[in-house]
Design an enzyme around this catalytic site. Sequence first.
Site, mmCIF file in Angstrom:
data_model
loop_
_atom_site.group_PDB
_atom_site.id
_atom_site.type_symbol
_atom_site.label_atom_id
_atom_site.label_comp_id
_atom_site.label_asym_id
_atom_site.label_seq_id
_atom_site.Cartn_x
_atom_site.Cartn_y
_atom_site.Cartn_z
ATOM 1 N N PHE A 189 0.828 -1.208 0.000
ATOM 2 C CA PHE A 189 0.000 0.000 0.000
ATOM 3 C C PHE A 189 0.867 1.264 0.000
ATOM 4 O O PHE A 189 0.633 2.189 -0.789
ATOM 5 C CB PHE A 189 -0.912 -0.025 1.234
ATOM 6 N N ASP A 190 1.868 1.317 0.891
ATOM 7 C CA ASP A 190 2.735 2.503 0.992
ATOM 8 C C ASP A 190 3.438 2.791 -0.326
ATOM 9 O O ASP A 190 3.433 3.920 -0.831
ATOM 10 C CB ASP A 190 3.827 2.287 2.047
ATOM 11 N N THR A 191 4.062 1.735 -0.869
ATOM 12 C CA THR A 191 4.842 1.907 -2.095
ATOM 13 C C THR A 191 3.962 2.385 -3.240
ATOM 14 O O THR A 191 4.339 3.298 -3.984
ATOM 15 C CB THR A 191 5.522 0.585 -2.473
#
Length: 412
Positions: A189-191
């Site tokens: 999700f972050d990437t």
Amino acid sequence: MTPSYGGLALEIVVPVYNEEAVLERSITRLAEYLTHEMPSTWRITIADNASTDRTPVIAARLSEHMPNVNYRRLEVKGRGLALRDAWGASEAKVLAYLDVDLSTDLAALPPLVAPLLSGHSDISIGTRLGQNSRVSRGPKREFISRSYNFLLRRTMQVRFSDAQCGFKAIRADVAKRLLPHVEDDGWFFDTELLIIAERSGLRIHEIPVDWIDDPDSRVNIKQTAIDDLRGMVRVAGSLVKGVIPVQAIYAELGRRPIVPVDRPSFFGQVLRFGVVGVFSTLAFALLYLVLQGPFGAQEANFLALLMTAVGNTAANRRFTFGISGPEKLFTQQFQGLIVFMLAWCITSSSLVVLHAANPDAAPNMELLTLTAANILATLMRFILLRLWVFRVRRSGERAAVRALRPAGESVR
């Protein structure tokens, strides 16, 4: 740092899954720090995604007895899903999240959110890979983290240094625009969020952090690595196909240049292309000499060309032809790889001819032949890059300049 409208400035989400051992201690420590060190209004939200231990009981009790602590429960596992749910329901100006183990020193929290509250930046992330970062973790995790971020920068053409540090913040208006286009609900999700943000021309602020590894981490490194690689392929495909509307996001939120940058003249392009070509040729020669022993001449030629092709295309795009921003980035990289394939055909053919004439040719003779073939390939590359890959139509140039000029000023 407090919003002028008097609302909630900062909401910090702590996603948890079966964290009964550390939850109360971590939330208490975080709340105490915010009470004494954070001058803006804040709230902590414990985002429980399908915990099966005593985490829900502890989280509910903390929310009842501690001011500014909220609790949300999801019946589906996934850190990205927990963040999406909590951020989507927040009315705060800035949204952040921390890993529950608080591996990152909380002293980095005020500088993390300050550029977002001021409006200077769009996303802020902690980096464990900066020169001034102080990190304590085992060599295995260090190697995996650096390898992942290196691969991410080289394949996705991003500039942020650490995609996985559990210490990030985002402006709420930016999150509202980006989250619908983030598909992953797990660790990628972050990437994915950061890739879309950078491709959309948003400003990502990085701060070095002090970070201590949690030996009790429950992250499945092997499965997470596989999922991340799949995610990178999926996001790259979506960007190439135009599924993610980065141009629309850029037009709405992107940081436009203050003044339009003029495209270099033809003579300037030739000089700049030559400079890039010199460095690329030196890099190719070095890589070929290193790879020729273990792989053989043809394989070493292919690998050396491939490894320099991506960097060459990126350098010519920005330095030689004066093109910046996310528009057609992946399309141009793909076209650059086609040019690379043509160059490889020229150089590999030169090796075939050399070996047909002299089967026992020494590596130095092979390198000399390849260098001559590269000169021919370089001429072809410049022509194709200028007339095909980085061709800019006059109407497009005029429209870009017009969009950057003050209202009412004509474009001649």
